[in-house]
Design a protein around this motif. Structure first.
Motif, PDB file in Angstrom:
ATOM      1  N   THR A  32       0.808  -1.232   0.000  1.00 61.66           N
ATOM      2  CA  THR A  32       0.000   0.000   0.000  1.00 61.66           C
ATOM      3  C   THR A  32       0.830   1.266   0.000  1.00 61.66           C
ATOM      4  O   THR A  32       0.300   2.352  -0.173  1.00 61.66           O
ATOM      5  CB  THR A  32      -0.955   0.011   1.206  1.00 61.66           C
ATOM      6  N   CYS A  56      -9.183   2.586  -2.931  1.00 58.09           N
ATOM      7  CA  CYS A  56      -9.571   1.569  -1.962  1.00 58.09           C
ATOM      8  C   CYS A  56      -9.522   0.204  -2.637  1.00 58.09           C
ATOM      9  O   CYS A  56      -9.168   0.100  -3.812  1.00 58.09           O
ATOM     10  CB  CYS A  56     -10.951   1.853  -1.369  1.00 58.09           C
ATOM     11  N   LYS A 227      -9.501   8.790   3.515  1.00 57.02           N
ATOM     12  CA  LYS A 227      -8.151   8.228   3.495  1.00 57.02           C
ATOM     13  C   LYS A 227      -7.764   7.714   4.873  1.00 57.02           C
ATOM     14  O   LYS A 227      -7.137   6.648   5.015  1.00 57.02           O
ATOM     15  CB  LYS A 227      -7.156   9.284   3.014  1.00 57.02           C
ATOM     16  N   THR A 231      -7.120   3.500   5.908  1.00 56.04           N
ATOM     17  CA  THR A 231      -5.784   3.100   6.361  1.00 56.04           C
ATOM     18  C   THR A 231      -5.791   2.806   7.860  1.00 56.04           C
ATOM     19  O   THR A 231      -4.869   3.169   8.575  1.00 56.04           O
ATOM     20  CB  THR A 231      -4.743   4.179   6.025  1.00 56.04           C
ATOM     21  N   ARG A 250      -7.003   0.008   1.664  1.00 59.82           N
ATOM     22  CA  ARG A 250      -6.155   0.733   0.724  1.00 59.82           C
ATOM     23  C   ARG A 250      -5.768  -0.111  -0.487  1.00 59.82           C
ATOM     24  O   ARG A 250      -5.591  -1.327  -0.405  1.00 59.82           O
ATOM     25  CB  ARG A 250      -4.884   1.219   1.419  1.00 59.82           C
TER      26      ARG A 250
END
Length: 388
Positions: A32, A56, A227, A231, A250
């Motif tokens: 990621t 995603c 975001k 995560t 992610r």
């Protein structure tokens, strides 16, 4: 007849995919982390003219996060279509909210007439909240799906959502590259009209990252929150401090490398889709009891899937037709089973479902890959006519 297998929809990986993925492997940025993720997010946002984007793991994850950002809880209701893939609706259940199923119109997308009538006649509005009379729940969001690359009537649906203070989420997983060419939303891309838009890069989509999805929005604070949530909600990455429940959603650098190469070819893919669609249309013109469904006249569609409507008078019914094509190694499929009829939703609230049932009975999707050659299209039609 030829024995070559013609698939329904498969990836087209003939650009820079191998070069970019190889670079990711050679630099050892495969998870990621890595530069391709941010670059892919930026280029998707630029392409659709959105303020920003957050990648995603898939479109379903994007819808789940969008519902969380919309503030939907188990006390709320969400308006959804029944004519869609079940992944568009399942995230409502993830939150334990209540889906309310509404019919489609001729575009295969959510019917704005029935949406408006439902809000006016089946709910009460106090100036702030729309409350469903039957369930007593606050109708907090609408998920609109742009089916097969067509566009829902977003002018009217957005107006209704604004009137009743409903968060508008666009499932544009099938509609990357579709935009309005006329009217008050001229130039607006699918996924950028509501509060949140979601794209999918599954293997059968117009561009693919193998899996993967993207959230776009013009609300920059909400994108930052998206975001954070995707995560694992780390507020301190070094000391692994988490300030809310997050998700491992992610996209990887390898996926993003694929996505960048695919995005470079998107407009070419759309042109191939248009050419093949109109070739099918021309070749099928003399068959009275078949018709290839069109799209709205005020949009440039990506024409992701080609939907063939079999009239009752046609020599074969839907299932017989699919079986017949398979005998000649041509893959096709029916439209999805209506979501409100699936086992997890049999007790859900539905509103005036009629047209969706007709499409379920009569629509067959036929080969539409961007790998499809003119001779493939002609062979598919030749097989169809062979039965007549």
């Amino acid at each position: 007849m030829a024995e070559k297998f013609i698939p329904l929809s498969v990836p087209n990986l003939k650009g820079n995919e191998l070069r970019y993925v190889t670079a990711a492997v050679e630099t050892e940025w495969v998870s990621t982390g890595g530069p391709y993720v941010g670059e892919f997010e930026e280029k998707v946002a630029d392409y659709v003219h959105a303020a920003g984007a957050v990648s995603c793991q898939n479109g379903t994850a994007g819808l789940h996060i969008s519902l969380i950002l919309a503030g939907v809880t188990k006390e709320d209701a969400v308006i959804v279509p029944t004519l869609t893939f079940i992944a568009a609706v399942n995230p409502v259940k993830y939150i334990d909210a209540c889906p309310i199923f509404i019919d489609c119109d001729d575009s295969l997308c959510l019917d704005p007439d029935k949406l408006e009538t439902y809000c006016r006649e089946e709910c009460g509005f106090d100036g702030q909240k729309l409350i469903d009379f039957q369930t007593g729940r606050h109708v907090k969001a609408i998920i609109v799906v742009h089916v097969f690359g067509n566009m829902a009537d977003m002018v009217r649906i957005k107006r209704i959502a604004e009137r009743y203070h409903i968060v508008l989420i666009e499932d544009a997983t099938e509609a990357l590259g579709t935009y309005y060419t006329d009217g008050p939303m001229e130039g607006k891309y699918a996924g950028t009209i509501g509060d949140f838009g979601v794209f999918s890069f599954n293997g059968n989509k117009i561009i693919t990252t193998g899996g993967g999805g993207m959230i776009v929005s013009n609300h920059k604070n909400e994108l930052a929150h998206a975001k954070h949530l995707t995560t694992q909600a780390k507020s301190d990455e070094l000391y692994y401090t988490h300030d809310e429940v997050g998700y491992n959603y992610r996209m990887t650098n390898l996926q993003a490398a694929l996505g960048l190469a695919q995005l470079e070819q998107l407009e070419d893919f759309i042109q191939i889709k248009h050419y093949n669609y109109f070739l099918y249309k021309e070749l099928l013109a003399d068959i009275r009891d078949l018709c290839l469904l069109n799209v709205r006249s005020d949009i440039r569609s990506n024409r992701w899937f080609f939907a063939l409507y079999l009239k009752d008078e046609f020599v074969l019914n839907r299932d017989e037709f699919i079986k017949f094509l398979a005998e000649y190694k041509i893959q096709s499929r029916p439209i999805w089973g209506l979501v409100h009829e699936q086992k997890p939703y049999v007790d859900a609230y539905t509103y005036q479902i009629k047209k969706a049932k007709d499409f379920w009975k009569h629509v067959v999707n036929i080969p539409c890959s961007t790998n499809l050659k003119e001779e493939d299209v002609r062979r598919v039609v030749k097989v169809m006519k062979y039965k007549l």
